[in-house]
Enzyme design. Sequence first.
Site: not given
Length: 371
Positions: A112, A208
Site C-alpha cells: 500500500c 485495515c
Amino acid sequence: MTSNFGLDRPQGSRIVVAMSGGVDSSVTAALAVATGAEVVGVTLQLYDHGEAVKRTGSCCAGQDIYDAKQVADRLGIAHYVLDYESRFREGVIDRFADEYARGRTPIPCALCNQGVKFTDLIHFARELGADCLATGHYVRRVVNGDRVELHKGSDPKRDQSYFLYGTTTDQLGFLRFPLGDLPKSEVRRIAAENGLIVAGKPDSQDICFVPNGDYASLVKRLRPETEAPGDIVDLDGRILGRHRGVVHFTIGQRRGIEIGGSPAPLYVVRIEPEQGRIVVGPRSALAIDRIRVEELSWIGEGQSEVSVKVRSLAPAVPALIDGGWVRFDRPEYGVAPGQAAVFYDGTRLLGGGWIADTVAADPRLTCAAAA
C-alpha cells in the site's frame, strides 16, 4: 508543538496531509497547521466491505473517513476524499489473496505504501502545488549534508520503517514525518490539547481491509482453491494428518496443526499449495541460512554488510548481501517467502525487497519457495 516541516518559510507554503482518520495522521495535520502554512487534508477511500463502514481504528473507510473530516473541520483546513478503491483492490487486496494462494505470507502495508499511499498521493499533492506531503508514520527523515535519509522512529515499539523500505529518494525529498521523534503519549496529548475527537481512538490492530482480522474468510472468498483440504506431512513426506486449507497456515506457525501423539511441538516448515500439502517439523527445521530477495529497492547506498529484518516485529540481525542473496551471520528462524527483507545501517533504512526463496541451515531441508 512547533515544527517547520523542513520548509525554509512555512508561511506561504502548502502542506498536504494524508489523513486516515486515526490519531497519528490527525496530529500530523495539527502540527502542520501550527507552522502557519496552508494545509490540505486528503483521505483515500480504499475499500468498503459493508461492516467496515462501522469499524473504527482502521483507516480509509466509513467511520474513519468521517473522523478525518471532523478533524479537518476542527482545524479549519480543506479536506478531500479520493476514491482509489479499484486501484487498491488490484494492487493490494488481489495480490494479498494471490500470495496466500501461492503458499506465501504477504505484507499488504508495504504494498500500500509503495502504491496508492505514496505514489498516487504524492502525485496528487504535487498537482495541488504542495511543498510537501506529510504522513503520521513513526519514522524520522534526517537531512545529512546534501543527503536526505530515512531512519527508524525514536520509539522502537512504534517504528514503522519496515513498511516503508520501498520509498524512493525522490519521494523522500517530498515527504515529511513529524511524529518520528514523539512517543505515542505525546501524540495523544497534542490531540486532546487541540480538541480532536480522535484523541482517545484505539490504534488499529488488524490489516485495515480485513474485518475483525479474519483474513482467511477474505482470501477464501477471492481464491476458493485455498480452502481445499489436504495432507499434513513430516519432513520425509509421511502423512501425519489432514488440514482444512492452506489459507490457514504460514511458515513458523504452531497453532492449528491438529496432530495427536507428537512427542515434540511441530511447526509449519513449508507450504506446497500445488500439492495441497503442509510440511511440518521441529523448530530446528525452521533455521534459515540465507534467502533470495527480489524486486530490490534502495533508498540509501547499496552495501554488502547490513542489518536485516525479515518480519516487522523481528529484531534486525547482521547479514551479508551478495547480489540478490542475503546470508545471515547466524541462522534465522521462521522466515516466510512473501514477507519483506529490510536492510539497515544502524537506525538508517537502506532499502529492501521481497523474500522469494529460503535456504535452510540444514541442507537436507532446503526447498525453494513457490516462485
